[in-house]
Design a protein around this motif. Sequence first.
Motif, PDB file in Angstrom:
ATOM      1  N   SER A   9      21.624  70.243  62.771  1.00  0.00           N
ATOM      2  CA  SER A   9      22.022  69.096  61.957  1.00  0.00           C
ATOM      3  C   SER A   9      23.197  68.382  62.616  1.00  0.00           C
ATOM      4  CB  SER A   9      22.424  69.536  60.541  1.00  0.00           C
ATOM      5  OG  SER A   9      21.343  70.153  59.881  1.00  0.00           O
ATOM      6  N   GLY A  10      23.177  67.057  62.571  1.00  0.00           N
ATOM      7  CA  GLY A  10      24.291  66.253  63.069  1.00  0.00           C
ATOM      8  C   GLY A  10      24.404  66.203  64.572  1.00  0.00           C
ATOM      9  N   ASN A  11      23.329  66.493  65.312  1.00  0.00           N
ATOM     10  CA  ASN A  11      23.396  66.433  66.764  1.00  0.00           C
ATOM     11  C   ASN A  11      23.565  65.000  67.244  1.00  0.00           C
ATOM     12  OD1 ASN A  11      23.235  69.132  67.232  1.00  0.00           O
ATOM     13  ND2 ASN A  11      21.447  69.026  68.564  1.00  0.00           N
ATOM     14  N   SER A  12      24.532  64.763  68.118  1.00  0.00           N
ATOM     15  CA  SER A  12      24.801  63.421  68.629  1.00  0.00           C
ATOM     16  C   SER A  12      23.730  63.005  69.627  1.00  0.00           C
ATOM     17  CB  SER A  12      26.172  63.372  69.300  1.00  0.00           C
ATOM     18  OG  SER A  12      27.203  63.629  68.366  1.00  0.00           O
ATOM     19  N   VAL A  13      23.400  61.718  69.618  1.00  0.00           N
ATOM     20  CA  VAL A  13      22.496  61.147  70.628  1.00  0.00           C
ATOM     21  C   VAL A  13      23.310  60.926  71.895  1.00  0.00           C
ATOM     22  CG1 VAL A  13      20.939  59.256  71.176  1.00  0.00           C
ATOM     23  CG2 VAL A  13      21.190  60.017  68.804  1.00  0.00           C
ATOM     24  N   LEU A  14      22.835  61.442  73.014  1.00  0.00           N
ATOM     25  CA  LEU A  14      23.587  61.350  74.260  1.00  0.00           C
ATOM     26  C   LEU A  14      23.334  59.998  74.912  1.00  0.00           C
ATOM     27  CD1 LEU A  14      23.080  64.956  75.654  1.00  0.00           C
ATOM     28  CD2 LEU A  14      24.987  64.037  74.344  1.00  0.00           C
ATOM     29  N   ARG A  15      24.418  59.264  75.220  1.00  0.00           N
ATOM     30  CA  ARG A  15      24.330  57.912  75.781  1.00  0.00           C
ATOM     31  C   ARG A  15      24.723  57.855  77.247  1.00  0.00           C
ATOM     32  NH1 ARG A  15      21.048  56.003  71.935  1.00  0.00           N
ATOM     33  NH2 ARG A  15      22.062  55.756  69.909  1.00  0.00           N
ATOM     34  N   ASP A  16      24.989  59.005  77.846  1.00  0.00           N
ATOM     35  CA  ASP A  16      25.358  59.040  79.262  1.00  0.00           C
ATOM     36  C   ASP A  16      24.089  58.974  80.107  1.00  0.00           C
ATOM     37  OD1 ASP A  16      26.262  59.498  81.783  1.00  0.00           O
ATOM     38  OD2 ASP A  16      27.124  61.472  81.397  1.00  0.00           O
ATOM     39  N   PRO A  17      23.876  57.882  80.864  1.00  0.00           N
ATOM     40  CA  PRO A  17      22.623  57.745  81.632  1.00  0.00           C
ATOM     41  C   PRO A  17      22.405  58.852  82.652  1.00  0.00           C
ATOM     42  CG  PRO A  17      23.782  55.648  81.493  1.00  0.00           C
ATOM     43  CD  PRO A  17      24.723  56.696  80.984  1.00  0.00           C
ATOM     44  N   SER A  18      23.464  59.566  83.048  1.00  0.00           N
ATOM     45  CA  SER A  18      23.293  60.632  84.030  1.00  0.00           C
ATOM     46  C   SER A  18      22.833  61.937  83.390  1.00  0.00           C
ATOM     47  CB  SER A  18      24.616  60.871  84.767  1.00  0.00           C
ATOM     48  OG  SER A  18      25.602  61.366  83.878  1.00  0.00           O
ATOM     49  N   ASN A  19      22.831  61.980  82.071  1.00  0.00           N
ATOM     50  CA  ASN A  19      22.431  63.194  81.366  1.00  0.00           C
ATOM     51  C   ASN A  19      20.911  63.234  81.190  1.00  0.00           C
ATOM     52  OD1 ASN A  19      21.904  65.020  78.951  1.00  0.00           O
ATOM     53  ND2 ASN A  19      24.099  65.329  79.236  1.00  0.00           N
ATOM     54  N   LYS A  20      20.349  64.412  81.343  1.00  0.00           N
ATOM     55  CA  LYS A  20      18.889  64.540  81.237  1.00  0.00           C
ATOM     56  C   LYS A  20      18.379  64.190  79.847  1.00  0.00           C
ATOM     57  CE  LYS A  20      15.024  67.549  82.371  1.00  0.00           C
ATOM     58  NZ  LYS A  20      14.578  68.803  82.994  1.00  0.00           N
ATOM     59  N   PHE A  21      19.227  64.347  78.835  1.00  0.00           N
ATOM     60  CA  PHE A  21      18.824  64.073  77.459  1.00  0.00           C
ATOM     61  C   PHE A  21      19.238  62.671  77.011  1.00  0.00           C
ATOM     62  CE2 PHE A  21      19.627  68.659  77.849  1.00  0.00           C
ATOM     63  CZ  PHE A  21      18.363  69.137  77.580  1.00  0.00           C
ATOM     64  N   TYR A  22      19.550  61.805  77.970  1.00  0.00           N
ATOM     65  CA  TYR A  22      19.978  60.428  77.664  1.00  0.00           C
ATOM     66  C   TYR A  22      18.885  59.671  76.916  1.00  0.00           C
ATOM     67  CZ  TYR A  22      20.530  55.433  78.710  1.00  0.00           C
ATOM     68  OH  TYR A  22      20.591  54.069  78.630  1.00  0.00           O
ATOM     69  N   VAL A  23      19.289  59.025  75.819  1.00  0.00           N
ATOM     70  CA  VAL A  23      18.400  58.139  75.062  1.00  0.00           C
ATOM     71  C   VAL A  23      19.147  56.818  74.848  1.00  0.00           C
ATOM     72  CG1 VAL A  23      17.220  57.744  72.864  1.00  0.00           C
ATOM     73  CG2 VAL A  23      17.184  60.017  73.899  1.00  0.00           C
ATOM     74  N   PRO A  24      18.623  55.681  75.318  1.00  0.00           N
ATOM     75  CA  PRO A  24      19.341  54.402  75.184  1.00  0.00           C
ATOM     76  C   PRO A  24      19.320  53.891  73.747  1.00  0.00           C
ATOM     77  CG  PRO A  24      17.206  54.078  76.230  1.00  0.00           C
ATOM     78  CD  PRO A  24      17.379  55.548  76.091  1.00  0.00           C
ATOM     79  N   HIS A  25      20.245  52.967  73.455  1.00  0.00           N
ATOM     80  CA  HIS A  25      20.364  52.405  72.111  1.00  0.00           C
ATOM     81  C   HIS A  25      19.075  51.721  71.677  1.00  0.00           C
ATOM     82  CE1 HIS A  25      24.526  52.970  70.786  1.00  0.00           C
ATOM     83  NE2 HIS A  25      24.864  52.927  72.066  1.00  0.00           N
ATOM     84  N   TYR A  26      18.412  50.994  72.597  1.00  0.00           N
ATOM     85  CA  TYR A  26      17.250  50.219  72.175  1.00  0.00           C
ATOM     86  C   TYR A  26      16.078  51.108  71.767  1.00  0.00           C
ATOM     87  CZ  TYR A  26      14.765  51.002  76.608  1.00  0.00           C
ATOM     88  OH  TYR A  26      14.113  51.578  77.667  1.00  0.00           O
ATOM     89  N   VAL A  27      16.074  52.352  72.231  1.00  0.00           N
ATOM     90  CA  VAL A  27      15.018  53.291  71.838  1.00  0.00           C
ATOM     91  C   VAL A  27      15.362  53.954  70.508  1.00  0.00           C
ATOM     92  CG1 VAL A  27      13.831  55.428  72.451  1.00  0.00           C
ATOM     93  CG2 VAL A  27      14.256  53.707  74.201  1.00  0.00           C
TER      94      VAL A  27
END
Length: 708
Positions: free
Chosen positions: A587-605
Amino acid sequence: MEVKLFKGYGWKRCSLAQDRGPHRCHIKKGFILLLTLTFLLSAIIYLSDFSLKTTVHPGILYKNVVNQISSYYVAIEFPSGRDKQTIFLAPAPAPNAHQQVQQISTQTTDISVHHHIAHPSNYQFILDEPDKCQQNPFLVLMVPVAPHQVEARNAIRSTWGSESTVQGKAVMTLFLVGLTGGSDSEKAQQQLEEESRQHRDLLQSNFVDSYFNLTIKTMVIMDWLATHCPQANFSMKVDSDMYLNLENLMTLLLAPITPRQNYITGVVMQNRSVIRNTHSKWYVSEELYPEPKYPTYLLGMGYVFSNDLPEKIVEASKEIKAFNIEDAYVGACVKHLGIAPSSPPDPSQFRIYMGQYNREDFLRVITTILGSPQQLIDIWKDVKRPTYLVQMFCKCWLLVILLILLNVLLLYFTASTLERRNGQKVAKKIGNYHVAYPQNYRFILDQPEKCEQQKPFVVVIVPVAPENFEARNAIRITWGSEELVRDRVVLVLFLLGSRSDNETLQEQLQNESQQYQDLLQSNFQDSYRNLTIKTMVMMEWLSRKCQQASYAAKVDADVLLNMNNLINMLVSLKKLQHNYITGLVLSGNSVLRDPSNKFYVPHYVYPKSRYPPYPLGMCYIFSMDLPQKILQISRHIRPIFIEDAYLGMCLKHLGITPKQPPNIRQFVVKPPPQFNRCYYSGLIAILTDSLTQLISYWMDIHSSSKPC
């Protein structure tokens, strides 16, 4: 599979099964190069005294804006049954999207006004973006604009309409047009359709687009917001010739004193007399509006409102006879609702005219009228340029940084070849958006009669890579061999995608399927970024071909599963569950916005900052009524490649909350350093480091000669 473990102050990536790489705990060189080049470019720009100089001349701005205001209401005349007669409001909407409207140029002295129904249900959308608000915007900007005003739309797209996130809040801009008129209407319509395909920001309804139909246009805006975007917090109707400072607007909306309901603000117009002079372009007859003065309303150039109002205004419009002054008409609807328009905390931020151009004034306002699309672009560039002090500060520091980065570049080019650098860039590249709904795929290998024949209590689906024979065999000889547990039938199946470029592998898979009768294979490309597709294909198979089961479980191939404890947990629930899903719930997991991170998800998605609660993908168990529900809702939710978080998004839209298991300690991500038979005997699911470990631990747990 990959799992994120919380250690200390951050999330650390742990690679499991066959997906292990040597670069998981350091910054990629390709990213350093990108960062370096960005700084170098910035240094060149600043050190060369580059600045955006506005081309707006104050005199021209004043002249254009005054002309704009004086011609703000332009009468458009339509032919009717009698000569020289102006119809203020268009008749019922035309059935043909390319209907031609002929404009006549006559001086009208005798004006006959024809009332029509302005309620938006009388009109239909020709161009629409029905799924736009799945992005859950905080603020929606609706821009009514004439179909031919492409230049105005492009100016907005390149300026304030390009801002999709402001102060951490999602913002969305859409344009509304009506039907085109004139002899070239068919060509104009084709151009609009092409523009819509390119930008995905056009709404078009089948009313005739004219000044006298602005009331219809506004009501269609309200209807779209009420029916397509009720989840937004605020909306703004803003004309296409407006400058808009979204930072200042967002500050106003996020202020604690700003109401979240029944709120509408802008340039407040009070005690405005209704014009009865038939020679005036703003003439409104007593038949349409009998009162001598309009109620308080907001000037139509730009007003902001809480997003609960559109539905209420649409309903009120059923009771209010329409007239052609659209902003006053909205005021009449608001008055009917018993709502008073609010003056903004700082009325000077909503300006009709700014006077002589001054950059500081434009930094303070929220909105004001401009004279042309080019002036919007020029002023926007000038307002957005850094201040002199900021430029000087950056120049000083960039001189130092420039020397450091030149050394970084030198080290980089001596340490890496161009081929390896390109390979790293490709490895980091985020996958394209794709449709994850499983009906786009078909099964190559299937077991369609398995559930009908065995009628399992629980069916366990194991997603696995096609080439990972060892993992499948390890499971077959350990926990996958347990077909009857506490008199409950257990069915274990393996789900895999395809390797389209490997015919030999496919032949081996077909032989394996014939031998074990436990493979399900679909024709999607099997890869880490397609795990969401894999999960949705699993849901489709379960909903169509295994309704006989009571429960299903998704278990990764590197998980040691204690089947006896799993069955005990399900049996202890007493009665068959519905809308039930459990596992290790995050619960409450942050969306990762660092493009170098494998779990990166951009805002537009995915624009939200945190994921909804979801069960960790290593192992989760669910009732068999859920697969069909998840499939249906997935049609309306944009997929992300983090499959377990996407499952949580689907559950949230269904109003279903994942439940922690009765004993959360039975689901373990990180194994203890030493094997303890009694500890492992009490678990349901735990990750293992290798197949050898999985086999040896299972055999030790099930050894009758070693009581715990």
